[in-house]
Design a protein around this motif. Structure first.
Motif, mmCIF file in Angstrom:
data_model
loop_
_atom_site.group_PDB
_atom_site.id
_atom_site.type_symbol
_atom_site.label_atom_id
_atom_site.label_comp_id
_atom_site.label_asym_id
_atom_site.label_seq_id
_atom_site.Cartn_x
_atom_site.Cartn_y
_atom_site.Cartn_z
ATOM 1 N N PHE A 1 -0.578 111.831 45.648
ATOM 2 C CA PHE A 1 -1.237 112.766 46.567
ATOM 3 C C PHE A 1 -0.312 113.936 46.906
ATOM 4 O O PHE A 1 -0.770 115.082 47.020
ATOM 5 C CB PHE A 1 -1.661 112.042 47.852
ATOM 6 C CG PHE A 1 -2.954 111.280 47.724
ATOM 7 C CD1 PHE A 1 -4.128 111.927 47.361
ATOM 8 C CD2 PHE A 1 -3.008 109.916 47.973
ATOM 9 C CE1 PHE A 1 -5.328 111.235 47.249
ATOM 10 C CE2 PHE A 1 -4.192 109.219 47.861
ATOM 11 C CZ PHE A 1 -5.359 109.877 47.498
ATOM 12 N N TRP A 2 0.978 113.664 47.101
ATOM 13 C CA TRP A 2 1.906 114.724 47.479
ATOM 14 C C TRP A 2 2.019 115.789 46.385
ATOM 15 O O TRP A 2 2.038 116.987 46.669
ATOM 16 C CB TRP A 2 3.277 114.131 47.783
ATOM 17 C CG TRP A 2 4.273 115.144 48.260
ATOM 18 C CD1 TRP A 2 5.168 115.837 47.499
ATOM 19 C CD2 TRP A 2 4.470 115.586 49.607
ATOM 20 N NE1 TRP A 2 5.911 116.693 48.279
ATOM 21 C CE2 TRP A 2 5.495 116.557 49.588
ATOM 22 C CE3 TRP A 2 3.886 115.250 50.829
ATOM 23 C CZ2 TRP A 2 5.936 117.196 50.742
ATOM 24 C CZ3 TRP A 2 4.337 115.892 51.979
ATOM 25 C CH2 TRP A 2 5.340 116.851 51.928
ATOM 26 N N GLY B 1 -0.114 115.981 43.651
ATOM 27 C CA GLY B 1 -1.390 116.352 43.077
ATOM 28 C C GLY B 1 -1.553 115.972 41.624
ATOM 29 O O GLY B 1 -2.037 116.781 40.814
ATOM 30 N N GLU C 1 -5.458 114.788 40.626
ATOM 31 C CA GLU C 1 -6.352 114.925 41.766
ATOM 32 C C GLU C 1 -5.779 115.985 42.701
ATOM 33 O O GLU C 1 -4.581 116.295 42.648
ATOM 34 C CB GLU C 1 -6.509 113.593 42.503
ATOM 35 C CG GLU C 1 -5.212 112.966 42.954
ATOM 36 C CD GLU C 1 -5.442 111.595 43.540
ATOM 37 O OE1 GLU C 1 -5.997 111.509 44.650
ATOM 38 O OE2 GLU C 1 -5.084 110.611 42.883
ATOM 39 N N PRO C 2 -6.596 116.599 43.539
ATOM 40 C CA PRO C 2 -6.101 117.662 44.417
ATOM 41 C C PRO C 2 -5.004 117.144 45.353
ATOM 42 O O PRO C 2 -5.007 115.992 45.772
ATOM 43 C CB PRO C 2 -7.349 118.073 45.211
ATOM 44 C CG PRO C 2 -8.499 117.641 44.364
ATOM 45 C CD PRO C 2 -8.052 116.397 43.675
ATOM 46 N N ARG C 3 -4.058 118.028 45.654
ATOM 47 C CA ARG C 3 -3.011 117.658 46.610
ATOM 48 C C ARG C 3 -3.630 117.323 47.966
ATOM 49 O O ARG C 3 -4.568 117.968 48.407
ATOM 50 C CB ARG C 3 -2.027 118.814 46.796
ATOM 51 C CG ARG C 3 -0.955 118.896 45.735
ATOM 52 C CD ARG C 3 0.051 119.974 46.083
ATOM 53 N NE ARG C 3 1.148 119.973 45.126
ATOM 54 C CZ ARG C 3 1.099 120.560 43.938
ATOM 55 N NH1 ARG C 3 0.007 121.223 43.585
ATOM 56 N NH2 ARG C 3 2.115 120.493 43.106
ATOM 57 N N ASN C 4 -3.033 116.313 48.593
ATOM 58 C CA ASN C 4 -3.485 115.928 49.928
ATOM 59 C C ASN C 4 -2.256 115.479 50.697
ATOM 60 O O ASN C 4 -1.890 114.302 50.699
ATOM 61 C CB ASN C 4 -4.535 114.811 49.854
ATOM 62 C CG ASN C 4 -5.193 114.539 51.190
ATOM 63 O OD1 ASN C 4 -4.585 114.713 52.244
ATOM 64 N ND2 ASN C 4 -6.443 114.106 51.156
ATOM 65 N N TYR C 5 -1.584 116.450 51.342
ATOM 66 C CA TYR C 5 -0.328 116.153 52.034
ATOM 67 C C TYR C 5 -0.543 115.187 53.193
ATOM 68 O O TYR C 5 0.298 114.320 53.456
ATOM 69 C CB TYR C 5 0.300 117.448 52.539
ATOM 70 C CG TYR C 5 0.830 118.341 51.435
ATOM 71 C CD1 TYR C 5 1.939 117.968 50.693
ATOM 72 C CD2 TYR C 5 0.226 119.556 51.146
ATOM 73 C CE1 TYR C 5 2.439 118.773 49.683
ATOM 74 C CE2 TYR C 5 0.711 120.386 50.139
ATOM 75 C CZ TYR C 5 1.818 119.988 49.412
ATOM 76 O OH TYR C 5 2.306 120.788 48.408
ATOM 77 N N GLU C 6 -1.670 115.315 53.872
ATOM 78 C CA GLU C 6 -1.936 114.431 55.007
ATOM 79 C C GLU C 6 -2.053 112.982 54.550
ATOM 80 O O GLU C 6 -1.473 112.074 55.157
ATOM 81 C CB GLU C 6 -3.219 114.876 55.716
ATOM 82 C CG GLU C 6 -3.553 114.039 56.949
ATOM 83 C CD GLU C 6 -4.806 114.518 57.656
ATOM 84 O OE1 GLU C 6 -5.057 114.047 58.773
ATOM 85 O OE2 GLU C 6 -5.518 115.357 57.084
ATOM 86 N N GLN C 7 -2.794 112.774 53.458
ATOM 87 C CA GLN C 7 -2.942 111.417 52.936
ATOM 88 C C GLN C 7 -1.607 110.882 52.421
ATOM 89 O O GLN C 7 -1.281 109.702 52.605
ATOM 90 C CB GLN C 7 -3.992 111.410 51.811
ATOM 91 C CG GLN C 7 -4.264 110.045 51.209
ATOM 92 C CD GLN C 7 -5.070 109.138 52.121
ATOM 93 O OE1 GLN C 7 -5.209 109.417 53.313
ATOM 94 N NE2 GLN C 7 -5.586 108.060 51.567
ATOM 95 N N ASN D 1 -5.036 126.166 46.555
ATOM 96 C CA ASN D 1 -5.578 125.435 47.702
ATOM 97 C C ASN D 1 -4.585 125.333 48.854
ATOM 98 O O ASN D 1 -4.945 124.876 49.946
ATOM 99 C CB ASN D 1 -6.005 124.026 47.276
ATOM 100 C CG ASN D 1 -7.183 124.048 46.320
ATOM 101 O OD1 ASN D 1 -8.098 124.860 46.471
ATOM 102 N ND2 ASN D 1 -7.160 123.162 45.328
ATOM 103 N N ASP E 1 -1.661 118.990 61.780
ATOM 104 C CA ASP E 1 -2.792 118.578 60.947
ATOM 105 C C ASP E 1 -2.789 119.367 59.647
ATOM 106 O O ASP E 1 -2.720 120.585 59.638
ATOM 107 C CB ASP E 1 -4.117 118.824 61.693
ATOM 108 C CG ASP E 1 -4.228 117.976 62.940
ATOM 109 O OD1 ASP E 1 -3.692 116.856 62.915
ATOM 110 O OD2 ASP E 1 -4.841 118.444 63.917
#
Length: 686
Positions: free
Chosen positions: A252-253, A255, A258-264, A452, A685
């Motif tokens: 996730f960090w 990506g 799959e799209p990056r998702n720093y929160e996850q 993004n 957030d």
């Protein structure tokens, strides 16, 4: 005439009467003789039966003393932690043809790393088709290159034969455990992949995790498949494998697929940190240190210390390098840094190996030892470490010169990398292949090209956002170009990681085969087989603690001379033996987990490095026999040579860490590194 007839009649009657009186006496004599004969036969039968009983009892007694006695005595010695006594008794019995003793000697030698001897002993059981307890040992040895048939194919054959000793309902789980233990014995990639695939079919959680690593790193025919890797990691995560959570966090960090998702990513890193995963704690510390907030450096450093306390080598390197970079004159800081670099080097962190060799070369904190330093560097070069290759090229042009400027510049360079001021890669350190510009992979987009990522998000990420990848040839430290440009890649964990493990041939010093079960009839002796199976574990606690060393030596000597006497005492002890219940270890205290990213704690775990990305100790040669090269193929004839007769047609560690890493002396700017004194670091957030 009439008188004559009467006289004759009287005579006949008298004769008959006489005959009638003689006949009972004759019958009586015969009956007496028959009775005597029966009594004699009965007596002879009784004598025969009694003699047979004593003969059988004697044979059984002799059998127990000569066959069962040494086995019980040897296993009892293992139970009490007396390894030498156990080996002496079992070896003597095995040399006299006791196949059960030979089977246990094979297990012992396998535990001790004497694999060739283990194979010799297990072959002594080949004449007994009922002895299936040694097949797992044969399978492990086949993976290590010992025997006529070697590799994953024969190993799987032997493992299936070993299942015959288990009840039908236990065979699936037994096979899964055998395969999981076998993963760490594979000496080549093909065997590694095949064993993992077999274990995945049996729903092994750890095999699912490693299968994901193979797919993520493209180790199977060079085919990268991060999407498949994520599915495999999801399966391992569902089975409760904490390392899978770290894999997903890294994906996730950065990506991957799959799209990056720093929160996850942060959520998963924090959750894995709570469960005590040292790699997750390290990545969390790295992210925290790069936030431009008061106390961020101290919180990140504290997390590095927690990870180092759990035996994570890159964290040890980080603690030592950061401390030395901030205070290079303090003798205690130098001494403790040297100690940590050495420990991390022994665990296989190549960054620590570079630092350790430079300190040895320059005599920093220790006496100068140029030969030792160069031997470490040459070993690293054999493993094709980019930073070391460049350094060795540099050394070819340097003679009799101090390397202190190199050490000083490396400390400054890594310090800036830890703070996120310099980035030389844009993804996970273990997944550099995704940054290959010559391949249109489509699985990874560098952060500076990711549309993004908004400007607001960049501000929240602070130095975690990679605006560009630096060119080592253009970087200057204190106005000076890099002495060794390749040192830009000397930091093994410069970015948050997935912790995916690339296959590295292991240095195997022991096999973990299951302790062969006792034959029928040994239950009366009360042997604790579960305890005996742990006899060679570092934390093994003997059943009987010796109080006087001399008494113990005397007892061992007497037992070696007269194992039968010790056996008789063991048998008596077994009759009245009661199972001891060991006290459960105290649960570690949970760390205080704050809501902010930088306040994560970790449960205590056994020390030991994460060996997936580590290369092993480079400065010491292993004290073991070299295995044969793994065979490319095998046939049934080769397998038969290792099989017991009668079955030939059937289917066939890290260092011991201190209780805690000694804290390094810091200058006043570190503020003691107490969690209670740290400022709160928050990402907001995403």
């Amino acid at each position: 005439m009439a008188d004559k007839k009467k006289s004759q009649t009287k005579t006949d009657a008298k004769g008959q009467k006489s005959k009638k009186s003689v006949l009972p006496r004759f019958v009586t004599k015969i009956e007496i003789k028959n009775l005597k004969f029966k009594l004699l036969v009965t007596a002879l039968v009784c004598v025969f039966l009694l003699g047979s009983y004593f003969i059988v009892a004697g044979v059984q007694s002799y059998y127990k003393i000569r066959y069962e006695g040494p086995i019980v005595t040897g296993l009892r010695a293992l139970e009490q932690g007396k390894h030498q006594k156990a080996m002496a008794v079992l070896l003597r019995s095995a040399n006299k043809g006791n196949k059960v003793a030979a089977m246990y000697m094979a297990w012992i030698e396998g535990k001790r790393g004497n694999f060739r001897r283990s194979l010799e002993y297990i072959r002594q059981t080949s004449e007994d088709p009922e002895m299936t307890g040694g097949f797992e040992i044969l399978g492990d040895l086949a993976l290590l290159g010992y025997g006529q048939a070697i590799g994953a194919g024969p190993a799987l054959f032997y493992f299936n034969e070993a299942l015959k000793q288990y009840p039908e309902e236990e065979r699936e789980s037994a096979m899964r455990l055998m395969l999981e233990r076998a993963i760490g014995l594979c000496l080549n990639l093909n065997d590694y992949i095949r064993i993992i695939n077999e274990a995945v079919q049996r729903e092994s959680p750890i095999a699912k995790l490693l299968r994901g690593d193979i797919e993520f790193l493209g180790e199977e025919e060079g085919a990268l498949s991060p999407a498949s890797a994520n599915k495999s990691w999801d399966g391992a995560d569902a089975d409760g494998i904490t390392e899978a959570m770290v894999r997903k966090a890294g994906a996730f960090w950065h990506g991957y697929a799959e799209p990056r998702n720093y929160e996850q990513a942060i959520r998963l890193y924090k959750e894995a940190s709570k469960q005590g995963n040292p790699g997750a704690i390290y990545s969390e510390g790295l992210i925290t240190m790069r936030i431009k907030q008061v106390g961020a450096f101290e919180q990140g450093f504290s997390l590095f210390q927690k990870s180092a306390d759990l035996g994570y080598a890159p964290a040890m390197t980080a603690v030592a390098a950061l401390s030395l970079a901030r205070n290079r004159q303090d003798p205690d800081t130098i001494a403790n840094a040297l100690k940590l670099f050495k420990k991390a080097h022994e665990l296989g962190d190549y960054t620590a190996s570079i630092y350790y060799s430079l300190m040895l070369y320059n005599g920093v904190g220790t006496e100068a030892d140029i030969n030792h330093a160069l031997s470490i560097l040459f070993d690293l070069k054999d493993h094709d470490i980019v930073a070391v290759n460049g350094f060795m090229d540099f050394l070819t042009y340097v003679t009799n010169e101090s390397l202190m400027p190199v050490l000083d510049q490396l400390l400054e360079l890594n310090y800036l990398q830890f703070l996120g001021e310099l980035h030389f890669i844009s993804g996970a350190p273990e997944a550099r292949v995704y940054e290959d510009k010559d391949r249109d992979l489509g699985f990874f987009t560098p952060p500076y090209e990711d549309k993004n990522i908004t400007e607001g998000l960049k501000d929240k990420l602070d130095n975690n956002y990679i605006a560009k990848v630096e060119n080592p040839d253009e970087v200057e430290i204190n106005g000076e170009p890099l002495i060794v440009p390749e040192f830009a890649y000397a930091l093994s964990q410069s970015e948050p990681s997935t912790q995916a493990k690339r296959f590295i041939p292991p240095l195997v010093t022991s096999i973990g085969a299951t302790l062969p079960p006792l034959p029928l009839g040994f239950g009366e002796y009360g042997l604790d087989m579960e305890l005996i199976a742990k006899a060679f574990d570092p934390d093994f606690k003997p059943k009987v603690a010796e109080t006087e060393e001399t008494a113990a030596e005397t007892e061992e000597t007497a037992a070696e001379e007269n194992p039968e006497e010790d056996f008789e005492a063991s048998a008596e002890q077994g009759q009245s033996r009661q199972e001891d219940t060991e006290a459960a270890p105290a649960e570690p205290e949970e760390g205080i987990i704050e809501e902010e990213l930088g306040d994560s704690g970790a449960d205590s775990q056994p020390a030991g490095g994460d060996s997936g990305e580590m290369l092993g100790a480079f400065d010491e040669e292993p004290q073991k026999e070299e295995p044969k090269e793994p065979a490319q193929s095998f046939g049934l004839d080769e397998i038969k040579q290792d099989l017991p007769a009668g079955q030939q047609s059937s289917e066939l560690e890290g260092f011991e860490q201190d209780d805690e890493i000694e804290g390094l002396e810091q200058d006043d700017s570190l503020g003691g590194l107490e969690d209670d004194d740290l400022g709160e670091v928050s990402f907001g957030d995403f």
